[in-house]
Design a protein around this motif. Structure first.
Motif, PDB file in Angstrom:
ATOM      1  N   TYR A 127     -45.958  -9.331   3.871  1.00 18.28           N
ATOM      2  CA  TYR A 127     -45.202  -9.698   2.656  1.00 18.28           C
ATOM      3  C   TYR A 127     -44.058  -8.721   2.388  1.00 18.28           C
ATOM      4  O   TYR A 127     -43.935  -8.161   1.309  1.00 18.28           O
ATOM      5  N   HIS A 128     -43.215  -8.545   3.393  1.00 24.74           N
ATOM      6  CA  HIS A 128     -42.054  -7.675   3.220  1.00 24.74           C
ATOM      7  C   HIS A 128     -40.933  -8.417   2.503  1.00 24.74           C
ATOM      8  O   HIS A 128     -41.063  -9.607   2.184  1.00 24.74           O
ATOM      9  N   ARG A 129     -39.848  -7.687   2.264  1.00 27.72           N
ATOM     10  CA  ARG A 129     -38.773  -8.258   1.449  1.00 27.72           C
ATOM     11  C   ARG A 129     -38.271  -9.592   1.993  1.00 27.72           C
ATOM     12  O   ARG A 129     -38.031 -10.528   1.235  1.00 27.72           O
ATOM     13  N   GLU A 130     -38.123  -9.677   3.323  1.00 28.36           N
ATOM     14  CA  GLU A 130     -37.532 -10.880   3.915  1.00 28.36           C
ATOM     15  C   GLU A 130     -38.510 -12.043   3.991  1.00 28.36           C
ATOM     16  O   GLU A 130     -38.204 -13.064   4.609  1.00 28.36           O
ATOM     17  N   GLU A 131     -39.710 -11.896   3.451  1.00 28.06           N
ATOM     18  CA  GLU A 131     -40.653 -13.022   3.412  1.00 28.06           C
ATOM     19  C   GLU A 131     -41.228 -13.206   2.004  1.00 28.06           C
ATOM     20  O   GLU A 131     -42.226 -13.875   1.816  1.00 28.06           O
ATOM     21  N   THR A 132     -40.581 -12.537   1.023  1.00 28.48           N
ATOM     22  CA  THR A 132     -40.970 -12.722  -0.379  1.00 28.48           C
ATOM     23  C   THR A 132     -39.719 -12.940  -1.231  1.00 28.48           C
ATOM     24  O   THR A 132     -39.431 -14.052  -1.666  1.00 28.48           O
ATOM     25  N   ILE A 137     -43.951   2.579   9.711  1.00 31.83           N
ATOM     26  CA  ILE A 137     -43.510   2.817   8.336  1.00 31.83           C
ATOM     27  C   ILE A 137     -43.910   1.694   7.383  1.00 31.83           C
ATOM     28  O   ILE A 137     -43.630   1.755   6.194  1.00 31.83           O
ATOM     29  N   ASP A 138     -44.550   0.650   7.896  1.00 34.99           N
ATOM     30  CA  ASP A 138     -44.768  -0.532   7.063  1.00 34.99           C
ATOM     31  C   ASP A 138     -45.911  -0.362   6.072  1.00 34.99           C
ATOM     32  O   ASP A 138     -46.887   0.307   6.322  1.00 34.99           O
ATOM     33  N   ILE A 139     -45.734  -1.049   4.920  1.00 34.82           N
ATOM     34  CA  ILE A 139     -46.722  -1.037   3.842  1.00 34.82           C
ATOM     35  C   ILE A 139     -47.166  -2.477   3.597  1.00 34.82           C
ATOM     36  O   ILE A 139     -46.364  -3.400   3.665  1.00 34.82           O
ATOM     37  N   ARG A 140     -48.442  -2.631   3.299  1.00 30.78           N
ATOM     38  CA  ARG A 140     -48.987  -3.958   3.008  1.00 30.78           C
ATOM     39  C   ARG A 140     -49.413  -4.060   1.557  1.00 30.78           C
ATOM     40  O   ARG A 140     -49.672  -3.041   0.915  1.00 30.78           O
ATOM     41  N   PRO A 141     -49.543  -5.283   1.005  1.00 32.00           N
ATOM     42  CA  PRO A 141     -49.953  -5.446  -0.395  1.00 32.00           C
ATOM     43  C   PRO A 141     -51.247  -4.707  -0.744  1.00 32.00           C
ATOM     44  O   PRO A 141     -51.408  -4.220  -1.866  1.00 32.00           O
ATOM     45  N   ASP A 142     -52.174  -4.609   0.210  1.00 32.76           N
ATOM     46  CA  ASP A 142     -53.428  -3.905  -0.083  1.00 32.76           C
ATOM     47  C   ASP A 142     -53.271  -2.387  -0.021  1.00 32.76           C
ATOM     48  O   ASP A 142     -54.248  -1.645  -0.159  1.00 32.76           O
ATOM     49  N   GLY A 143     -52.053  -1.907   0.182  1.00 36.37           N
ATOM     50  CA  GLY A 143     -51.791  -0.475   0.187  1.00 36.37           C
ATOM     51  C   GLY A 143     -51.880   0.157   1.569  1.00 36.37           C
ATOM     52  O   GLY A 143     -51.554   1.339   1.738  1.00 36.37           O
ATOM     53  N   LYS A 144     -52.271  -0.643   2.583  1.00 34.38           N
ATOM     54  CA  LYS A 144     -52.350  -0.097   3.939  1.00 34.38           C
ATOM     55  C   LYS A 144     -50.966   0.389   4.372  1.00 34.38           C
ATOM     56  O   LYS A 144     -49.984  -0.340   4.245  1.00 34.38           O
ATOM     57  N   GLY A 145     -50.935   1.612   4.834  1.00 34.76           N
ATOM     58  CA  GLY A 145     -49.680   2.181   5.298  1.00 34.76           C
ATOM     59  C   GLY A 145     -49.062   3.170   4.317  1.00 34.76           C
ATOM     60  O   GLY A 145     -48.169   3.936   4.683  1.00 34.76           O
ATOM     61  N   LEU A 146     -49.519   3.170   3.064  1.00 32.50           N
ATOM     62  CA  LEU A 146     -48.937   4.092   2.078  1.00 32.50           C
ATOM     63  C   LEU A 146     -49.255   5.539   2.440  1.00 32.50           C
ATOM     64  O   LEU A 146     -50.412   5.870   2.695  1.00 32.50           O
ATOM     65  N   ASP A 160     -42.082  -0.475   0.553  1.00 30.78           N
ATOM     66  CA  ASP A 160     -41.764  -0.722   1.963  1.00 30.78           C
ATOM     67  C   ASP A 160     -40.265  -0.863   2.174  1.00 30.78           C
ATOM     68  O   ASP A 160     -39.689  -0.270   3.089  1.00 30.78           O
ATOM     69  N   TYR A 161     -39.616  -1.644   1.296  1.00 34.34           N
ATOM     70  CA  TYR A 161     -38.196  -1.929   1.510  1.00 34.34           C
ATOM     71  C   TYR A 161     -37.325  -0.701   1.262  1.00 34.34           C
ATOM     72  O   TYR A 161     -36.411  -0.406   2.027  1.00 34.34           O
ATOM     73  N   ILE A 162     -37.631   0.031   0.191  1.00 38.00           N
ATOM     74  CA  ILE A 162     -36.861   1.250  -0.082  1.00 38.00           C
ATOM     75  C   ILE A 162     -37.018   2.214   1.092  1.00 38.00           C
ATOM     76  O   ILE A 162     -36.063   2.817   1.562  1.00 38.00           O
ATOM     77  N   ARG A 163     -38.256   2.295   1.596  1.00 37.91           N
ATOM     78  CA  ARG A 163     -38.538   3.229   2.688  1.00 37.91           C
ATOM     79  C   ARG A 163     -37.800   2.860   3.969  1.00 37.91           C
ATOM     80  O   ARG A 163     -37.301   3.725   4.679  1.00 37.91           O
ATOM     81  N   ARG A 164     -37.697   1.545   4.267  1.00 34.87           N
ATOM     82  CA  ARG A 164     -37.099   1.153   5.542  1.00 34.87           C
ATOM     83  C   ARG A 164     -35.591   0.966   5.489  1.00 34.87           C
ATOM     84  O   ARG A 164     -34.924   1.084   6.518  1.00 34.87           O
ATOM     85  N   THR A 178     -37.476  11.091   1.266  1.00 34.16           N
ATOM     86  CA  THR A 178     -38.835  11.575   1.526  1.00 34.16           C
ATOM     87  C   THR A 178     -39.816  10.562   0.944  1.00 34.16           C
ATOM     88  O   THR A 178     -39.443   9.710   0.130  1.00 34.16           O
ATOM     89  N   ASN A 179     -41.089  10.678   1.351  1.00 30.38           N
ATOM     90  CA  ASN A 179     -42.113   9.780   0.805  1.00 30.38           C
ATOM     91  C   ASN A 179     -42.184   9.923  -0.711  1.00 30.38           C
ATOM     92  O   ASN A 179     -42.331   8.944  -1.443  1.00 30.38           O
ATOM     93  N   GLU A 180     -42.067  11.153  -1.191  1.00 31.49           N
ATOM     94  CA  GLU A 180     -42.134  11.415  -2.626  1.00 31.49           C
ATOM     95  C   GLU A 180     -40.978  10.727  -3.363  1.00 31.49           C
ATOM     96  O   GLU A 180     -41.175  10.092  -4.402  1.00 31.49           O
ATOM     97  N   GLN A 181     -39.775  10.860  -2.814  1.00 32.12           N
ATOM     98  CA  GLN A 181     -38.612  10.204  -3.430  1.00 32.12           C
ATOM     99  C   GLN A 181     -38.787   8.686  -3.448  1.00 32.12           C
ATOM    100  O   GLN A 181     -38.387   8.009  -4.400  1.00 32.12           O
ATOM    101  N   THR A 182     -39.392   8.165  -2.375  1.00 27.80           N
ATOM    102  CA  THR A 182     -39.625   6.715  -2.311  1.00 27.80           C
ATOM    103  C   THR A 182     -40.588   6.282  -3.421  1.00 27.80           C
ATOM    104  O   THR A 182     -40.380   5.252  -4.071  1.00 27.80           O
ATOM    105  N   TYR A 183     -41.631   7.079  -3.657  1.00 29.13           N
ATOM    106  CA  TYR A 183     -42.537   6.795  -4.785  1.00 29.13           C
ATOM    107  C   TYR A 183     -41.774   6.846  -6.102  1.00 29.13           C
ATOM    108  O   TYR A 183     -41.953   5.993  -6.978  1.00 29.13           O
TER     109      TYR A 183
END
Lengths: 441, 343
Positions: free
Chosen positions: A290-295, B46-55, B118-122, B133-138
């Motif tokens: 569910y990244h930006r390009e799919e939401t 670098i990817d993050i999922r809705p369940d928080g995986k990757g954070l 995820d989007y800000i980070r990538r 940084t990860n902190e700035q992204t938060y």
């Protein structure tokens, strides 16, 4: 030098140059001849510029100027370019669509293209952070996640796998998206040009997945680009194992930077955004990301405020490319109505043409190659004697799906869905042959 | 990363049988490529999922996010997330999804908060992706959530509470039901001509100059359009004042200092994204008119603004344009390059 230019005929000049160079060493002679030839070319060009001013001097019974002089030699242009008279055949954009050109889209000049292959320099562009300049020696594809052995491939590794070459269209799902609420664009390039078709060469993604060993929980794949946008999309494993390609070449040469050099994904028949360019990473997971390009993007908003997600397939579509606003009818008499049809679900089976806005239809012929998930060219030869036409094409694919009318699409989806507008398109042909974009409701 | 490491351990303990049976299918192996190390994977994963995986572990506050947002994001997205020019609107629009012109924002449309991190980070900031940084992204994620009134001003976003944030439109999406329209292959009397309504296009919004001579139409590229608009503005001005306006710097007249020449590379790969086309109110390279008031002041002031950031009448210059990886010297050289190319 002046002596040379005064002389009239090319052959005499060549002979004169050869004579004058007698007695020189081989290198000196070569140099002398080369310079002489250049002077000759320059002299001839001056003459041509002068003579083409007069009308008709290149027409029968006159010998055209280019038949009375020499052209440039081999490797003058190590990578050839189209004729200078074709400089109008270029990609274009609608500048007000996007804030600037780095995250933007351009359209292919469908009105000027023949057959089904889009030349590499004319394939439509879509960037989210501009075109990265990637050194292939430093480019890597990482495949990891729910796999037995995560692997990093170099370009050399990838090119060692047995390769496949397939002709597939690629289309932005927003193609035609400006026309949902009404006819807007006054040119074919802008109503349908987010569409191209190439022969892609690379490795089936299936081969790479077999190499890493996908674990049983693996159901989705995240594909990610190496560009500044690190463009990412979730792709179901089912598609990846079916026909997704990891390609490094298009139309016989390595990918263009604009098209993902040195490596990109091709998801045949699916919205172009899923065919991640500058591909650097594939991660196997058990759920979509569910990244930006799919939401935020690439979801289709319906009238009730809810939106469709994972709208992957580019459904059956077609458009008449001649005539069109850019190609008005110039003469009465015999005319070939031509266009392209395509389906993300397989082969085109039939295209019909209507001259009266969809009241009655005539079958057209498919010409050339008819391939699955590729552009297919259709043609109908008829006569035009200045009668007004409401010209339409309607494609049917091998699954039996019939391209819908805009009215049918709007009834179900409303006017805010932006993406996947594959409805029958209407060109209005006026008595003077002028062609304009209209919508019938 | 941990999972794959665990698998490798399992394989080495249990043996090859598990290795084969854990695959969905057993194809022939080519054994090309090298096994990715967990360190290599960690750098790119670098990817993050809705369940928080990757954070990544950590967090950031709305308060810190505000400072950073105003420096790095407000130029394009606006101080309140309202979006400048055609740049994305980040906040507002709640309840507009059924309107004729819906405003799709993080708060009104996005189903998951993880997408924002995820989007800000990538991809953000636009001019300097992967520089935070990860902190700035938060911090930035927290602040954009705050702009959407989804968290309070004293909120601290962490890897533990991000997945718990409920977005207003989380239930607003459903799986593609297509094919949803069923047309039939009718050949005769398919429509009633007396009921057909034919509508044409709006004139003047399509680039048609390449096939309609003398058409009053937009250009077919962003650059062409800017030139067109500038020409029109100058023509209007000339008609009013009777004065000719000098528009572009003549390239042959420009003799650059060594400092300016050294700045060209930095300009190309950092500054050009905005100053190449004049986006977000930035003065465009070579646009004498836009640079004139800036060139008038002390060059040292201009350099300082470029390094430390500046809020002007036409827009905001983030510190080093967001490219904090650049040295002060590189920024100074790039300023010289732009100034000397634009007078």
């Amino acid at each position: 030098m002046s002596k040379i230019i005064k002389r009239p005929g090319t052959r005499e000049l060549m002979a004169q140059l050869a004579k004058e160079s007698d007695g020189l060493s081989i290198n000196e002679r070569r140099d002398f001849l080369r310079k002489g030839m250049m002077a000759l070319g320059g002299g001839a060009a001056t003459m041509v510029a002068g003579t083409t001013m007069a009308q008709g001097t290149n027409l029968p019974p006159m010998e055209p100027s280019w038949g009375k002089m020499l052209g440039h030699g081999v490797v003058e242009f190590p990578y050839g370019q189209p004729s200078k008279y074709e400089s109008h055949v270029v990609r274009r954009t609608v500048p007000w669509l996007t804030a600037e050109s780095i995250s933007s889209i351009s359209m292919s000049p469908l009105q000027d293209l023949k057959g089904i292959i889009t030349p590499n320099g004319l394939v439509f562009e879509r960037y989210h952070a501009g075109v990265p300049q990637i050194n292939p020696e430093e480019h890597r594809l990482m495949v990891h996640g729910l796999v037995d052995r995560p692997i990093i491939f170099t370009m050399d590794d990838l090119m060692r796998f047995p390769s496949v070459s397939q002709i597939k269209f690629i289309e932005c799902p927003a193609n035609g998206g400006m026309e949902w609420k009404g006819a807007q664009m006054e040119a074919l390039q802008f109503t349908h040009g987010m569409l191209s078709c190439c022969e892609w060469t690379g490795v089936p993604l299936r081969t790479l997945l077999e190499e890493v060993g996908v674990q049983t929980e693996g159901k989705w794949i995240l594909a990610e680009g190496a560009d500044g946008a690190h463009m990412s999309r979730s792709i179901p494993l089912e598609k990846a194992l079916d026909d997704t390609l990891v390609v490094y070449a298009q139309n016989g040469e390595m990918l263009r930077p604009e098209q993902g050099y040195p490596l990109r994904l091709i998801n045949p028949g699916w919205e172009g955004n899923t065919s991640i360019k500058w591909l650097r990473r594939l991660e196997v997971g058990d759920k979509p990301w569910y990244h930006r390009e799919e939401t935020s993007k690439y979801t289709d908003l319906m009238e009730d405020g809810r939106a469709r997600k994972f709208t992957f397939v580019q459904e059956t579509n077609s458009v008449i490319t001649s005539p069109c606003p850019e190609n008005p009818i110039k003469n009465s008499g015999v005319i070939e109505i031509e266009g392209v049809a395509w389906s993300g679900r397989g082969k085109i089976k039939q295209v019909d043409v209507s001259f009266d806005g969809g009241i009655s239809w005539t079958p057209a012929k498919l010409k050339g190659l008819v391939l699955s998930k590729a552009l297919t060219r259709f043609s109908l030869v008829t006569k035009w004697d200045g009668q007004p036409w409401l010209l339409q094409a309607r494609a049917i694919d091998e699954t039996g799906y019939v391209q819908p009318t805009l009215k049918q699409l709007r009834e179900i989806r409303g006017g805010n869905s932006i993406y996947h507008k594959n409805s029958i398109h209407t060109w209005k042909v006026a008595a003077n042959g002028e062609v304009t974009n209209v919508q019938i409701s | 990363m941990f999972r794959s490491l665990k698998n490798t351990l399992l394989v080495s303990i249990v043996g090859a049988t598990l290795f084969v049976s854990s695959s969905v299918y057993a194809g022939e192996k080519y054994s090309f490529g090298k096994t990715a190390t967990s360190e290599e994977i960690a750098g790119w994963d670098i990817d993050i999922r809705p369940d928080g995986k990757g954070l990544p572990d950590g967090g950031g506050s709305v308060e810190d996010g505000e400072v950073l947002y105003e420096q790095l994001c407000a130029t394009c997205h606006g101080l309140f997330g309202e979006g400048e020019a055609r740049w994305p609107v980040l906040a507002g629009g709640v309840g507009t999804l059924t309107e004729e012109r819906p405003t799709k924002t993080v708060g009104s449309y996005w189903p998951y908060a993880s997408t924002l991190y995820d989007y800000i980070r990538r991809a953000m900031p636009f001019t300097a992706p992967r520089s935070l940084t990860n902190e700035q992204t938060y911090q930035l994620t927290a602040y954009v959530l705050y702009l959407n009134e989804l968290v309070d001003e004293d909120f601290v976003l962490t890897h533990e509470n991000l997945a718990q944030i409920e977005m207003p439109n989380k239930d607003g999406f459903f799986i593609d039901p297509r094919p949803d329209v069923k047309n039939i292959r009718c050949m005769k009397d398919c429509d009633d001509p007396s009921k057909m309504k034919i509508e044409g296009t709006l004139k003047g919004i399509t680039p048609v100059g390449h096939f309609i001579e003398g058409a009053d139409a937009p250009a077919a590229s962003h650059e062409g359009q800017e030139d067109l608009e500038r020409e029109k503005a100058h023509a209007r001005k000339a008609a009013l004042t009777g004065e000719e306006v000098q528009t572009e710097a003549a390239p042959e007249a420009v003799k650059m200092s060594d400092k300016a020449i050294a700045g060209e590379d930095t300009f190309d790969n950092a500054c050009k994204v905005c100053h190449g086309s004049g986006i977000a109110g930035s003065p465009k390279l070579g646009d004498i008119e836009a640079w004139a008031p800036r060139v008038k002041q002390d060059l040292a002031v201009l350099v300082e603004h470029a390094i430390k950031g500046f809020s002007g009448a036409s827009g905001i210059m983030p510190p080093k344009g967001g490219r904090v990886d650049l040295s002060d010297q590189q920024v100074e050289e790039a300023v010289y390059y732009m100034v000397e190319s634009s007078k």
